[in-house]
Design a protein around this motif. Structure first.
Motif, PDB file in Angstrom:
ATOM      1  N   THR A   1      37.164  39.973 -77.149  1.00 58.25           N
ATOM      2  CA  THR A   1      38.261  40.912 -76.896  1.00 58.25           C
ATOM      3  C   THR A   1      38.829  40.683 -75.497  1.00 58.25           C
ATOM      4  O   THR A   1      38.346  39.840 -74.745  1.00 58.25           O
TER       5      THR A   1
ATOM      6  N   PRO B   1      32.583  41.371 -75.998  1.00 61.58           N
ATOM      7  CA  PRO B   1      33.693  42.201 -75.527  1.00 61.58           C
ATOM      8  C   PRO B   1      34.019  41.900 -74.065  1.00 61.58           C
ATOM      9  O   PRO B   1      33.137  41.962 -73.208  1.00 61.58           O
TER      10      PRO B   1
ATOM     11  N   SER C   1      36.049  43.706 -71.858  1.00 61.36           N
ATOM     12  CA  SER C   1      36.701  45.006 -71.928  1.00 61.36           C
ATOM     13  C   SER C   1      37.532  45.306 -70.689  1.00 61.36           C
ATOM     14  O   SER C   1      37.160  44.961 -69.575  1.00 61.36           O
TER      15      SER C   1
ATOM     16  N   ASP D   1      34.326  49.455 -76.982  1.00 58.26           N
ATOM     17  CA  ASP D   1      33.771  48.156 -77.372  1.00 58.26           C
ATOM     18  C   ASP D   1      32.274  48.260 -77.638  1.00 58.26           C
ATOM     19  O   ASP D   1      31.733  47.559 -78.492  1.00 58.26           O
TER      20      ASP D   1
END
Length: 403
Positions: free
Chosen positions: A3, A77, A79, A87
């Motif tokens: 992500t 993740p 984040s 997450d």
């Protein structure tokens, strides 16, 4: 699945994994459909998802759908500050989904409960102190009246000064450096600003102000062992990264990881006191740090993610690894102070490498500067939303009501 596609650190994670033979799926929120990293040769597939703080259930469901469609077996993740907890919840849901489907999905997020504890500056400081690790004195503040009372009493301690910070990440006010104790009039004027809100739901923290050198670090932990670790001298807005190898930081983090049996990604900020040389941990950010870019020329980081149990000695950046900078940030500094900054500019460019550009994968660099950032600036102008600066490292505009 990675992500945080707008940020340089996510691009570095993608490049490490792709170089080790992984098929990488990159994810960002719908606002950032134009991120430069989606054009990287290290990214096999790119998806956009709802904003987690606005639509938490839809965000998790979207990640679950992508994971099922793409056959995801590892979740990393990267984040934004606001997204850390979402997450972490997504990581738990992804692991549960994979188990129900008879497969595995390793999540490199800390558990959601741990993430929430560490992401709160007050509860983290109390937790670290209980572990007998050095942190500054602090007071959690939940109302303007409480703050005014602390400011007027001797509760802050003779000769001590405290800096006021929002516990929730605030890209605009994090640079205010409001110091207490101060005059009642100065504090009242600060609290009267319409964009300052201190409530039970939005607490702030008074943290002892310590003068000294600042550091940040990125650490990857597995079952109480420090698998990978890097650090750097830091500043409030850090756009230059160089591996320091500070032994006291390594010792502090290693002790924290061991005493909490941590598994996941951790970022800590420190100040080394100019007065007595002691190292204080200011805060913990339970997510990936841009310090991970210091591994840019290492071939070991992907193995730390993929097989942490096989890593028997902490992986650090290469000892003579080139420092990281962002080209247009350095050009902007040069343009602002051409005579004063010119020697530093030549030194930085001569010794370092750009955080995004590589000859083998040039498109993220081009798209970051000529698509991603211009689109964000145009969007802010159309919305009439005030913004403070462009941060090329995290690929966004620091804006009011932003992420």
């Amino acid at each position: 699945m990675v992500t945080g596609g707008k940020m340089t650190k996510a691009l570095h994670v993608c490049r490490h994994l792709a170089a080790a033979g992984w098929r990488v799926v990159l994810v960002e929120t719908h606002k950032y459909w134009h991120v430069g990293s989606r054009f990287s040769s290290s990214v096999a597939s790119f998806h956009t998802v709802p904003v987690p703080e606005d639509h938490p259930e839809a965000y998790v469901q979207a990640l679950l759908g992508i994971a099922a469609a793409e056959g995801v077996t590892m979740f990393i993740p990267v984040s934004s500050p606001i997204a850390s907890l979402y997450d972490a919840l997504a990581g738990e849901a992804l692991a549960a989904q994979a188990q129900a489907q008879g497969r595995q999905c390793r999540s490199w997020s800390l558990p959601a409960a741990t993430t929430a504890l560490l992401d709160h500056k007050g509860s983290f400081s109390a937790h670290a102190a209980a572990l007998e690790l050095l942190v500054p004195q602090h007071h959690v503040v939940t109302s303007p009246q409480q703050l005014q009372q602390l400011n007027s009493e001797k509760a802050l301690g003779a000769g001590r000064r405290f800096v006021l910070k929002s516990i929730a990440y605030d890209s605009v006010h994090r640079a205010d450096l409001m110091l207490l104790p101060c005059s009642a009039a100065k504090l009242a004027a600060y609290l009267a600003r319409p964009d300052i809100s201190i409530t039970q739901q939005c607490p702030w923290i008074l943290q002892e102000y310590i003068q000294g050198r600042e550091y940040s670090c990125y650490s990857l932990a597995h079952l109480g062992r420090l698998v990978a670790h890097a650090d750097t001298a830091a500043a409030l807005s850090n756009l230059n990264y160089k591996y320091e190898g500070h032994p006291a930081i390594h010792q502090w983090v290693e002790a924290f990881v061991q005493r909490t049996n941590a598994s996941g990604q951790l970022c800590f900020d420190f100040i080394e006191s100019a007065k007595d040389g002691r190292l204080y941990c200011i805060e913990c950010n339970p997510r990936t740090s841009s310090v991970i870019t210091e591994f840019h020329d290492s071939s070991q980081l992907a193995a730390a993610f993929a097989s942490p149990a096989d890593v028997h000695q902490t992986i650090n950046p290469l000892p003579h690894s080139c420092p990281i900078y962002w080209w247009w940030n350095e050009v902007a500094r040069l343009a602002a102070s051409p005579w004063w900054y010119a020697p530093t500019f030549l030194s930085v460019i001569g010794a370092g490498v750009d955080g995004v550009f590589t000859p083998a994968d040039p498109w993220p660099f081009i798209a970051l500067h000529y698509l991603q950032v211009p689109a964000l600036l145009v969007g802010n102008m159309l919305r009439g939303n005030p913004w403070k600066k462009v941060d090329l490292c995290i690929g966004k505009v620091a804006e009011l009501y932003g992420d």
